[in-house]
Design an enzyme around this catalytic site. Sequence first.
Site, short mmCIF file in Angstrom:
data_model
loop_
_atom_site.label_atom_id
_atom_site.label_comp_id
_atom_site.label_asym_id
_atom_site.label_seq_id
_atom_site.Cartn_x
_atom_site.Cartn_y
_atom_site.Cartn_z
N TRP A 1 -15.74 18.64 13.81
CA TRP A 1 -15.53 17.95 11.71
C TRP A 1 -15.90 18.39 11.31
CZ3 TRP A 1 -14.35 11.74 12.78
CH2 TRP A 1 -13.55 11.26 13.89
N LYS B 1 -10.57 19.22 11.78
CA LYS B 1 -11.33 19.56 13.05
C LYS B 1 -10.96 21.89 13.57
CE LYS B 1 -10.50 15.45 15.57
NZ LYS B 1 -10.57 14.55 16.44
N GLU C 1 -5.51 -3.86 1.26
CA GLU C 1 -5.53 -4.75 2.82
C GLU C 1 -6.95 -5.78 2.44
OE1 GLU C 1 -5.40 -1.61 2.75
OE2 GLU C 1 -3.74 -0.60 4.09
N THR D 1 0.84 -1.01 0.24
CA THR D 1 0.00 0.31 -0.30
C THR D 1 0.34 1.22 -0.06
OG1 THR D 1 -0.19 0.56 2.46
CG2 THR D 1 -1.69 -1.01 1.53
P1 AMP Z 1 -5.67 1.71 -1.53
O1 AMP Z 1 -5.67 0.31 -0.70
O2 AMP Z 1 -4.26 2.38 -2.34
O3 AMP Z 1 -6.93 1.01 -2.83
O4 AMP Z 1 -6.78 3.03 -1.47
C1 AMP Z 1 -7.64 2.07 -0.03
C2 AMP Z 1 -8.32 3.84 0.36
O5 AMP Z 1 -8.84 4.57 -0.95
C3 AMP Z 1 -9.63 3.51 0.87
O6 AMP Z 1 -8.85 3.36 2.13
C4 AMP Z 1 -10.40 4.63 0.81
O7 AMP Z 1 -10.11 5.12 1.91
C5 AMP Z 1 -10.12 5.12 -0.61
N1 AMP Z 1 -11.29 4.43 -1.19
C6 AMP Z 1 -11.38 3.37 -2.45
N2 AMP Z 1 -12.71 3.47 -2.77
C7 AMP Z 1 -13.55 4.51 -2.49
C8 AMP Z 1 -14.52 5.09 -2.70
N3 AMP Z 1 -14.87 4.28 -3.54
N4 AMP Z 1 -14.50 6.03 -2.73
C9 AMP Z 1 -14.21 7.09 -1.61
N5 AMP Z 1 -12.76 6.63 -1.15
C10 AMP Z 1 -12.37 5.40 -1.99
#
Ligand code: AMP
Length: 557
Positions: A445, A440, A330, A186
């Site tokens: 928030w 914040k 994850e 990640t």
């Molecule tokens: P990654 O591990 O790089 O795929 O990133 C995961 C993160 O991307 C998640 O924890 C969210 O914060 C964001 N994310 C994934 N899908 C969405 C979605 N449809 N809308 C908003 N945020 C998203």
Amino acid sequence: MPGGHDQTLRPFLWRAETLYEDTEIVSRTHEGIERYTYDEYGDRTAQLAHALTEGGIEEGDRVATFCWNHHRHFETYFAVPTIGAQLHTINPLLPDEHIRFIVQNAEDRTIFVDHSLFPKLAGAIADADDEFDQVDRVVAMGETVPEGADDLPVDIVAYEDFVEGHPTEYDWPDIDEDQSAGMCYTSGTTGMPKGVEYTHKMLWSHTMASLTPQGIPMADDDVVMPVVPMFHVNAWGMPFTATAGGSKHVYPGPSPEPEDIANLIENEGVTITAGVPTVWMGLQDYMQDNDVDLSTLDTVIVGGSAAPESMIRWFDDHDVTLLHAWGMTEMSPLGSVSHLKSDLENADYETQIDRRSKQGLTVPGVEFKVVDDSGEEVPHDGDAFGELWIRGPWVTKEYFERPEANEEDFEDGWLKTGDIVTVDTDGYLQIVDRAKDVIKSGGEWISSVELENAIMAHDDVAEATVIGVPHEKWQERPVAFVVPGENADESTLDEEVMDLLREDYPKWWLPDDIVYIEEVPKTATGKFSKKDLREEYAGQSLIEETEVPEDAAPDDD
Ligand code: AMP
């Protein structure tokens, strides 16, 4: 006991080869469009498996890929895990320092690389100390090795030479379902990337859940094109799901432009495709000046960051269903999909749009809870928000060799996602913000995501992002960074944007400043990088004269 009946990837390939031997796999490569069938795919996958084992790859070894979406990359998807090795997809857009770190951390033995990405890899290797010492071989994806290959301090061979002459049958070993099949890092907001390992069982259960009607189902009459890169969480698992379903695959190749995507949809009859919102914004732009026949397309899966409501409506107007999905590296990655519940099918269009623009309903198999700062679960009323915790068969239980991160991000078997969400009375999850990005102000928030979406609804705004900047009195205040559209008049845009926000938000939510920039910096996965913005503007006084209105924060007295 391990055995052929375990939950491993092998049966998915077996089924496709056995039932759909003539179904096609199509790939846009540097050399043009290539196509073959599952039958040939199976043969070449066996040849690759032989080449790897004869080349010294053993069970548990990690094999890395540094590649875009194409048929050869797809061959590694089954060949590597089904011999018991691990497929480690590397994001080539990461900084060199991160690439060196993850190659060493994962102890990669072999690296497959695209010609167009070779200079990037060679650059990272050239500046390495000992990070690449355990790499025995680099395999160049194509018929030849790229220019400059001779300078590499590692053996390099062309893919087609590597696999040529090997038998087209392989006596696949029985693999334990708990054996790691893959790995992806990640790109965290702080520190070095964290490795996530995917066992066969995780990928198997993720595939089965994806195939359900509440997931992102793919069948033998589908033509599936993952635009989401294969280096990002296995292209959201689509190559496995499409194989399990017996679908035709279409891979859009290196750095696909909107025109390439449009051509592939038209020429190959794509029915399901997927990618982050920016990909579809590109297609929308392209279609302003070009006719594209989308008549075969049923579903576009959009995730990675929030799909704008206007995009859902745009696809509706083109008779295509946008399915909004949420997930994480994850989680292999699927967590929720915004299908309409059956009792909403007769609801009015605006109610449906409201639900469909949320991140959706959890797919069968995962459980969640939403907890506030004090660890209490919040009600599912669409208003109360807290951090989303999640668990399930395809959710990782730990990071690879990162005990300090494990301590922080996992508790009692739950993954603490870092996403701040609400859940409405129908059970739809909505991401309000990342925990690290929520602003914040005076103890209350403010959702940066909501403000961004509201600003981007202005016709003359191309991109917008909002971050919290430190403030003496209010702790933090929102500042918006806006990329004006081509026809924007900057002298009036500020006020127009503020008027737009005033319609829906209290005064204390309004940004203290709007800063015009040329482009919002992006992360290696194409998301807005607030971290880069914060770094760029750190120490600069953005808010010269703070004019926060008296009622700026309701609880400040
Ligand atoms: P990654 O591990 O790089 O795929 O990133 C995961 C993160 O991307 C998640 O924890 C969210 O914060 C964001 N994310 C994934 N899908 C969405 C979605 N449809 N809308 C908003 N945020 C998203």
